[in-house]
Motif scaffolding. Structure first.
Motif, PDB file in Angstrom:
ATOM      1  N   ALA A 131       0.828  -1.202   0.000  1.00 11.92           N
ATOM      2  CA  ALA A 131       0.000   0.000   0.000  1.00 11.92           C
ATOM      3  C   ALA A 131       0.866   1.257   0.000  1.00 11.92           C
ATOM      4  CB  ALA A 131      -0.934  -0.003   1.208  1.00 11.92           C
ATOM      5  N   ILE A 132       1.934   1.249   0.803  1.00 10.50           N
ATOM      6  CA  ILE A 132       2.841   2.403   0.849  1.00 10.50           C
ATOM      7  C   ILE A 132       3.579   2.557  -0.472  1.00 10.50           C
ATOM      8  CG2 ILE A 132       4.864   3.406   1.975  1.00 10.50           C
ATOM      9  CD1 ILE A 132       4.028   1.911   4.519  1.00 10.50           C
ATOM     10  N   VAL A 133       4.140   1.457  -0.963  1.00 14.95           N
ATOM     11  CA  VAL A 133       4.904   1.493  -2.213  1.00 14.95           C
ATOM     12  C   VAL A 133       4.030   1.993  -3.363  1.00 14.95           C
ATOM     13  CG1 VAL A 133       6.028   0.040  -3.944  1.00 14.95           C
ATOM     14  CG2 VAL A 133       6.563  -0.274  -1.525  1.00 14.95           C
ATOM     15  N   THR A 134       2.798   1.509  -3.428  1.00 16.20           N
ATOM     16  CA  THR A 134       1.897   1.901  -4.508  1.00 16.20           C
ATOM     17  C   THR A 134       1.460   3.356  -4.376  1.00 16.20           C
ATOM     18  OG1 THR A 134       1.070  -0.364  -4.723  1.00 16.20           O
ATOM     19  CG2 THR A 134      -0.324   1.405  -5.599  1.00 16.20           C
ATOM     20  N   HIS A 135       1.078   3.747  -3.149  1.00 17.97           N
ATOM     21  CA  HIS A 135       0.574   5.118  -2.960  1.00 17.97           C
ATOM     22  C   HIS A 135       1.616   6.166  -3.313  1.00 17.97           C
ATOM     23  CE1 HIS A 135      -2.286   8.020  -1.264  1.00 17.97           C
ATOM     24  NE2 HIS A 135      -1.243   8.651  -0.786  1.00 17.97           N
ATOM     25  N   TYR A 136       2.886   5.892  -2.997  1.00 20.26           N
ATOM     26  CA  TYR A 136       3.949   6.866  -3.251  1.00 20.26           C
ATOM     27  C   TYR A 136       4.804   6.511  -4.470  1.00 20.26           C
ATOM     28  CZ  TYR A 136       2.585   8.477   1.337  1.00 20.26           C
ATOM     29  OH  TYR A 136       1.850   8.950   2.397  1.00 20.26           O
ATOM     30  N   ASP A 137       4.395   5.472  -5.192  1.00 18.49           N
ATOM     31  CA  ASP A 137       5.087   5.057  -6.414  1.00 18.49           C
ATOM     32  C   ASP A 137       6.584   4.844  -6.175  1.00 18.49           C
ATOM     33  OD1 ASP A 137       5.293   4.345  -9.060  1.00 18.49           O
ATOM     34  OD2 ASP A 137       5.366   6.397  -9.823  1.00 18.49           O
ATOM     35  N   LEU A 138       6.906   4.166  -5.092  1.00 16.28           N
ATOM     36  CA  LEU A 138       8.310   3.975  -4.729  1.00 16.28           C
ATOM     37  C   LEU A 138       9.053   3.036  -5.668  1.00 16.28           C
ATOM     38  CD1 LEU A 138       8.143   3.770  -0.826  1.00 16.28           C
ATOM     39  CD2 LEU A 138       8.687   5.734  -2.276  1.00 16.28           C
ATOM     40  N   ASN A 139       8.311   2.252  -6.452  1.00 16.26           N
ATOM     41  CA  ASN A 139       8.978   1.352  -7.386  1.00 16.26           C
ATOM     42  C   ASN A 139       9.713   2.086  -8.495  1.00 16.26           C
ATOM     43  OD1 ASN A 139       8.412  -1.077  -6.151  1.00 16.26           O
ATOM     44  ND2 ASN A 139       6.490  -1.391  -7.238  1.00 16.26           N
ATOM     45  N   ARG A 140       9.547   3.398  -8.544  1.00 11.94           N
ATOM     46  CA  ARG A 140      10.378   4.186  -9.470  1.00 11.94           C
ATOM     47  C   ARG A 140      11.850   4.027  -9.126  1.00 11.94           C
ATOM     48  NH1 ARG A 140       7.770  10.006  -8.667  1.00 11.94           N
ATOM     49  NH2 ARG A 140       7.221   9.070  -6.639  1.00 11.94           N
ATOM     50  N   TRP A 141      12.129   3.789  -7.832  1.00  9.68           N
ATOM     51  CA  TRP A 141      13.521   3.734  -7.378  1.00  9.68           C
ATOM     52  C   TRP A 141      13.860   2.454  -6.631  1.00  9.68           C
ATOM     53  CZ3 TRP A 141      10.605   8.153  -5.369  1.00  9.68           C
ATOM     54  CH2 TRP A 141      10.568   9.217  -6.291  1.00  9.68           C
ATOM     55  N   VAL A 142      12.883   1.809  -6.060  1.00 15.36           N
ATOM     56  CA  VAL A 142      13.123   0.614  -5.245  1.00 15.36           C
ATOM     57  C   VAL A 142      12.992  -0.639  -6.109  1.00 15.36           C
ATOM     58  CG1 VAL A 142      12.321  -0.747  -3.279  1.00 15.36           C
ATOM     59  CG2 VAL A 142      12.317   1.764  -3.163  1.00 15.36           C
ATOM     60  N   LYS A 143      14.033  -1.474  -6.111  1.00 15.59           N
ATOM     61  CA  LYS A 143      14.031  -2.694  -6.915  1.00 15.59           C
ATOM     62  C   LYS A 143      13.017  -3.711  -6.399  1.00 15.59           C
ATOM     63  CE  LYS A 143      17.485  -1.799  -9.776  1.00 15.59           C
ATOM     64  NZ  LYS A 143      17.293  -1.729 -11.250  1.00 15.59           N
ATOM     65  N   LYS A 144      12.977  -3.890  -5.080  1.00 17.66           N
ATOM     66  CA  LYS A 144      12.077  -4.886  -4.509  1.00 17.66           C
ATOM     67  C   LYS A 144      11.880  -4.617  -3.023  1.00 17.66           C
ATOM     68  CE  LYS A 144      11.204  -9.896  -4.415  1.00 17.66           C
ATOM     69  NZ  LYS A 144      11.723 -11.240  -4.807  1.00 17.66           N
ATOM     70  N   THR A 145      10.683  -4.905  -2.543  1.00 18.53           N
ATOM     71  CA  THR A 145      10.357  -4.740  -1.132  1.00 18.53           C
ATOM     72  C   THR A 145      10.197  -6.114  -0.488  1.00 18.53           C
ATOM     73  OG1 THR A 145       9.255  -2.624  -1.527  1.00 18.53           O
ATOM     74  CG2 THR A 145       8.687  -3.797   0.495  1.00 18.53           C
ATOM     75  N   TYR A 146      10.904  -6.315   0.621  1.00 17.85           N
ATOM     76  CA  TYR A 146      10.882  -7.590   1.332  1.00 17.85           C
ATOM     77  C   TYR A 146      10.200  -7.418   2.688  1.00 17.85           C
ATOM     78  CZ  TYR A 146      14.358  -9.474  -1.961  1.00 17.85           C
ATOM     79  OH  TYR A 146      15.024  -9.916  -3.092  1.00 17.85           O
ATOM     80  N   SER A 147       9.324  -8.372   3.006  1.00 14.16           N
ATOM     81  CA  SER A 147       8.636  -8.385   4.301  1.00 14.16           C
ATOM     82  C   SER A 147       9.210  -9.472   5.190  1.00 14.16           C
ATOM     83  CB  SER A 147       7.140  -8.636   4.092  1.00 14.16           C
ATOM     84  OG  SER A 147       6.516  -8.988   5.311  1.00 14.16           O
ATOM     85  N   ILE A 148       9.214  -9.221   6.483  1.00 15.55           N
ATOM     86  CA  ILE A 148       9.684 -10.216   7.450  1.00 15.55           C
ATOM     87  C   ILE A 148       8.833 -11.483   7.390  1.00 15.55           C
ATOM     88  CG2 ILE A 148       8.222  -9.596   9.413  1.00 15.55           C
ATOM     89  CD1 ILE A 148      12.038 -10.131   9.573  1.00 15.55           C
ATOM     90  N   GLU A 149       7.626 -11.365   6.818  1.00 11.53           N
ATOM     91  CA  GLU A 149       6.760 -12.529   6.674  1.00 11.53           C
ATOM     92  C   GLU A 149       7.369 -13.580   5.750  1.00 11.53           C
ATOM     93  OE1 GLU A 149       3.644 -12.935   8.263  1.00 11.53           O
ATOM     94  OE2 GLU A 149       4.382 -11.204   9.393  1.00 11.53           O
ATOM     95  N   GLN A 150       8.363 -13.189   4.953  1.00 12.73           N
ATOM     96  CA  GLN A 150       9.030 -14.125   4.047  1.00 12.73           C
ATOM     97  C   GLN A 150      10.074 -14.981   4.765  1.00 12.73           C
ATOM     98  OE1 GLN A 150       9.446 -10.431   1.203  1.00 12.73           O
ATOM     99  NE2 GLN A 150      10.098 -12.231   0.077  1.00 12.73           N
ATOM    100  N   ILE A 151      10.332 -14.677   6.046  1.00 15.38           N
ATOM    101  CA  ILE A 151      11.344 -15.383   6.823  1.00 15.38           C
ATOM    102  C   ILE A 151      10.679 -16.125   7.973  1.00 15.38           C
ATOM    103  CG2 ILE A 151      13.418 -15.111   8.244  1.00 15.38           C
ATOM    104  CD1 ILE A 151      13.922 -14.518   5.331  1.00 15.38           C
ATOM    105  N   ALA A 152      10.873 -17.436   8.033  1.00 13.03           N
ATOM    106  CA  ALA A 152      10.210 -18.235   9.066  1.00 13.03           C
ATOM    107  C   ALA A 152      10.598 -17.791  10.465  1.00 13.03           C
ATOM    108  CB  ALA A 152      10.541 -19.715   8.871  1.00 13.03           C
ATOM    109  N   SER A 153      11.857 -17.385  10.646  1.00 17.00           N
ATOM    110  CA  SER A 153      12.335 -16.978  11.970  1.00 17.00           C
ATOM    111  C   SER A 153      11.866 -15.592  12.374  1.00 17.00           C
ATOM    112  CB  SER A 153      13.864 -17.009  11.990  1.00 17.00           C
ATOM    113  OG  SER A 153      14.390 -16.024  11.113  1.00 17.00           O
TER     114      SER A 153
END
Length: 221
Positions: A122-144
Protein backbone atom coordinates in the motif's frame (compact mmCIF):
# COMPACT_ATOMS: atom_id res chain seq x y z
CA UNK A 1 28.40 -8.79 -7.20
CA UNK A 2 27.28 -5.25 -6.46
CA UNK A 3 26.84 -2.74 -3.67
CA UNK A 4 23.30 -1.92 -2.57
CA UNK A 5 21.27 0.17 -0.14
CA UNK A 6 18.68 -1.52 2.09
CA UNK A 7 16.10 0.67 3.82
CA UNK A 8 13.78 -0.07 6.69
CA UNK A 9 10.25 1.27 6.11
CA UNK A 10 8.50 2.31 9.36
CA UNK A 11 10.10 5.30 11.02
CA UNK A 12 12.77 5.47 8.31
CA UNK A 13 11.06 6.11 4.98
CA UNK A 14 7.47 6.33 6.17
CA UNK A 15 6.03 8.46 8.97
CA UNK A 16 4.17 5.60 10.58
CA UNK A 17 3.19 7.67 13.59
CA UNK A 18 0.74 9.65 11.43
CA UNK A 19 -1.49 6.61 10.96
CA UNK A 20 -0.48 4.46 13.91
CA UNK A 21 -2.64 6.04 16.60
CA UNK A 22 -5.80 6.11 14.51
CA UNK A 23 -5.47 2.49 13.34
CA UNK A 24 -4.62 1.23 16.81
CA UNK A 25 -7.53 3.14 18.35
CA UNK A 26 -9.93 1.68 15.79
CA UNK A 27 -8.60 -1.82 16.49
CA UNK A 28 -9.10 -1.51 20.24
CA UNK A 29 -12.51 0.04 19.67
CA UNK A 30 -13.48 -3.23 18.00
CA UNK A 31 -11.98 -5.21 20.87
CA UNK A 32 -13.90 -3.08 23.36
CA UNK A 33 -17.12 -3.51 21.33
CA UNK A 34 -16.70 -7.28 21.56
CA UNK A 35 -15.98 -7.04 25.31
CA UNK A 36 -12.41 -8.23 24.76
CA UNK A 37 -10.70 -5.12 26.14
CA UNK A 38 -11.23 -2.64 28.96
CA UNK A 39 -9.46 0.65 29.47
CA UNK A 40 -7.35 2.85 27.23
CA UNK A 41 -5.60 1.86 24.00
CA UNK A 42 -1.95 0.93 24.79
CA UNK A 43 -0.47 3.37 22.29
CA UNK A 44 2.58 4.30 24.36
CA UNK A 45 3.46 0.66 24.89
CA UNK A 46 3.33 0.11 21.13
CA UNK A 47 5.60 3.08 20.51
CA UNK A 48 8.15 1.56 22.89
CA UNK A 49 8.32 -1.70 20.94
CA UNK A 50 7.88 -0.28 17.45
CA UNK A 51 9.98 -2.28 15.02
CA UNK A 52 9.55 -5.74 16.51
CA UNK A 53 7.72 -8.50 14.56
CA UNK A 54 3.94 -8.24 14.68
CA UNK A 55 3.55 -11.47 16.64
CA UNK A 56 5.62 -9.90 19.41
CA UNK A 57 3.56 -6.70 19.16
CA UNK A 58 0.31 -8.51 19.94
CA UNK A 59 1.88 -10.72 22.59
CA UNK A 60 2.99 -7.51 24.30
CA UNK A 61 -0.19 -5.49 23.84
CA UNK A 62 -2.58 -8.34 24.61
CA UNK A 63 -0.64 -10.74 26.86
CA UNK A 64 -3.77 -12.33 28.33
CA UNK A 65 -5.57 -12.91 25.03
CA UNK A 66 -5.60 -16.11 23.01
CA UNK A 67 -3.60 -16.49 19.80
CA UNK A 68 -6.86 -16.41 17.84
CA UNK A 69 -7.82 -13.02 19.30
CA UNK A 70 -4.31 -11.65 18.72
CA UNK A 71 -4.38 -12.73 15.09
CA UNK A 72 -7.85 -11.23 14.61
CA UNK A 73 -6.67 -7.98 16.20
CA UNK A 74 -3.70 -7.84 13.86
CA UNK A 75 -5.97 -8.42 10.85
CA UNK A 76 -8.15 -5.48 11.89
CA UNK A 77 -5.10 -3.34 12.56
CA UNK A 78 -3.61 -4.06 9.14
CA UNK A 79 -6.91 -3.23 7.43
CA UNK A 80 -7.16 0.11 9.23
CA UNK A 81 -3.53 0.97 8.39
CA UNK A 82 -4.05 0.28 4.69
CA UNK A 83 -7.27 2.31 4.64
CA UNK A 84 -5.44 5.31 6.10
CA UNK A 85 -2.52 4.96 3.68
CA UNK A 86 -4.89 4.84 0.72
CA UNK A 87 -6.69 7.89 2.08
CA UNK A 88 -3.41 9.83 2.09
CA UNK A 89 -3.24 10.20 5.85
CA UNK A 90 0.40 9.07 6.07
CA UNK A 91 3.51 10.67 4.62
CA UNK A 92 7.14 10.04 3.78
CA UNK A 93 9.92 11.86 5.61
CA UNK A 94 11.18 15.05 4.03
CA UNK A 95 13.87 14.38 1.46
CA UNK A 96 12.95 10.74 0.77
CA UNK A 97 11.98 11.29 -2.88
CA UNK A 98 15.08 13.26 -3.85
CA UNK A 99 17.47 11.00 -1.93
CA UNK A 100 16.06 7.78 -3.37
CA UNK A 101 16.11 9.25 -6.85
CA UNK A 102 19.78 10.22 -6.59
CA UNK A 103 20.87 6.94 -4.98
CA UNK A 104 19.03 4.83 -7.54
CA UNK A 105 21.11 6.27 -10.38
CA UNK A 106 24.09 4.16 -9.32
CA UNK A 107 22.90 1.71 -6.66
CA UNK A 108 20.04 -0.79 -6.40
CA UNK A 109 17.70 0.00 -3.51
CA UNK A 110 15.75 -2.56 -1.50
CA UNK A 111 13.34 -2.33 1.43
CA UNK A 112 13.53 -4.77 4.36
CA UNK A 113 10.63 -4.32 6.76
CA UNK A 114 8.86 -5.99 9.66
CA UNK A 115 5.59 -4.87 8.07
CA UNK A 116 3.20 -7.26 6.39
CA UNK A 117 3.14 -7.49 2.57
CA UNK A 118 -0.25 -5.80 1.99
CA UNK A 119 0.71 -2.90 4.24
CA UNK A 120 4.07 -2.44 2.53
CA UNK A 121 2.52 -2.70 -0.92
CA UNK A 122 0.00 0.00 0.00
CA UNK A 123 2.84 2.40 0.85
CA UNK A 124 4.90 1.49 -2.21
CA UNK A 125 1.90 1.90 -4.51
CA UNK A 126 0.57 5.12 -2.96
CA UNK A 127 3.95 6.87 -3.25
CA UNK A 128 5.09 5.06 -6.41
CA UNK A 129 8.31 3.97 -4.73
CA UNK A 130 8.98 1.35 -7.39
CA UNK A 131 10.38 4.19 -9.47
CA UNK A 132 13.52 3.73 -7.38
CA UNK A 133 13.12 0.61 -5.24
CA UNK A 134 14.03 -2.69 -6.92
CA UNK A 135 12.08 -4.89 -4.51
CA UNK A 136 10.36 -4.74 -1.13
CA UNK A 137 10.88 -7.59 1.33
CA UNK A 138 8.64 -8.38 4.30
CA UNK A 139 9.68 -10.22 7.45
CA UNK A 140 6.76 -12.53 6.67
CA UNK A 141 9.03 -14.12 4.05
CA UNK A 142 11.34 -15.38 6.82
CA UNK A 143 10.21 -18.24 9.07
CA UNK A 144 12.33 -16.98 11.97
CA UNK A 145 10.93 -13.43 11.65
CA UNK A 146 14.52 -12.22 12.10
CA UNK A 147 15.64 -8.97 10.43
CA UNK A 148 19.21 -10.20 9.98
CA UNK A 149 17.94 -13.23 8.09
CA UNK A 150 15.76 -11.01 5.92
CA UNK A 151 18.76 -8.86 4.98
CA UNK A 152 20.74 -12.03 4.30
CA UNK A 153 17.98 -13.13 1.91
CA UNK A 154 18.24 -9.82 0.04
CA UNK A 155 22.03 -10.17 -0.20
CA UNK A 156 21.86 -13.73 -1.52
CA UNK A 157 19.03 -13.16 -3.99
CA UNK A 158 20.58 -10.02 -5.47
CA UNK A 159 24.33 -10.79 -5.32
CA UNK A 160 25.03 -7.91 -2.94
CA UNK A 161 28.70 -7.52 -2.04
CA UNK A 162 28.50 -4.48 0.25
CA UNK A 163 26.58 -1.35 1.07
CA UNK A 164 24.37 0.04 3.81
CA UNK A 165 21.36 -0.84 5.91
CA UNK A 166 19.47 2.30 6.90
CA UNK A 167 16.94 2.20 9.72
CA UNK A 168 15.89 3.48 13.12
CA UNK A 169 16.03 0.47 15.43
CA UNK A 170 18.55 -1.97 16.84
CA UNK A 171 17.40 -4.81 14.59
CA UNK A 172 18.44 -2.76 11.55
CA UNK A 173 21.91 -2.09 12.90
CA UNK A 174 22.39 -5.69 13.96
CA UNK A 175 21.25 -6.88 10.54
CA UNK A 176 23.90 -4.71 8.90
CA UNK A 177 26.69 -5.88 11.19
CA UNK A 178 25.82 -9.56 10.96
CA UNK A 179 25.79 -9.36 7.16
CA UNK A 180 28.97 -7.36 6.68
CA UNK A 181 27.24 -4.09 5.75
CA UNK A 182 27.49 -0.62 7.28
CA UNK A 183 24.57 0.95 9.11
CA UNK A 184 23.06 4.41 9.19
CA UNK A 185 20.64 5.23 11.99
CA UNK A 186 17.97 7.88 11.50
CA UNK A 187 17.09 9.84 14.62
CA UNK A 188 13.38 10.05 13.84
CA UNK A 189 10.18 9.36 15.74
CA UNK A 190 10.74 5.83 17.08
CA UNK A 191 14.53 5.88 17.37
CA UNK A 192 16.14 5.33 20.78
CA UNK A 193 19.49 6.81 21.74
CA UNK A 194 20.91 3.62 23.23
CA UNK A 195 20.14 1.74 20.02
CA UNK A 196 21.44 4.50 17.76
CA UNK A 197 24.80 4.27 19.51
CA UNK A 198 25.30 0.87 17.86
CA UNK A 199 24.94 2.30 14.32
CA UNK A 200 28.02 3.20 12.27
CA UNK A 201 26.54 6.60 11.42
CA UNK A 202 23.57 8.61 12.71
CA UNK A 203 21.67 11.34 10.86
CA UNK A 204 19.10 13.89 11.96
CA UNK A 205 17.72 14.49 8.45
CA UNK A 206 17.06 12.06 5.63
CA UNK A 207 19.07 14.09 3.12
CA UNK A 208 22.19 13.64 5.27
CA UNK A 209 22.28 9.99 4.19
CA UNK A 210 23.52 10.89 0.73
CA UNK A 211 26.88 12.50 1.65
CA UNK A 212 27.70 9.58 3.99
CA UNK A 213 27.18 7.04 1.21
CA UNK A 214 29.00 9.18 -1.30
CA UNK A 215 31.91 9.53 1.14
CA UNK A 216 32.21 5.77 1.47
CA UNK A 217 31.50 5.09 -2.20
CA UNK A 218 32.99 8.14 -4.00
CA UNK A 219 32.33 6.71 -7.44
CA UNK A 220 28.56 7.05 -7.08
CA UNK A 221 26.02 9.90 -7.12
Amino acid sequence: MQNAIIFDMDGTLFKTHLILEGALEQTFDKLRAELLWEGETPLEKYKEIMGVPLAVVWETLCPHHSLVIRERSNEWFQQFLVLQINAGQGDLYEGVFDTLQQLSIDLPIYIASNGQPAYLQAIVTHYDLNRWVKKTYSIEQIASRDKSSLVQKIIEENNVAGGFVIGDRLSDFQAAKENGLQSIGVRFDFAQQQELETADFVVEQFTSILPIIKGKMPSIV
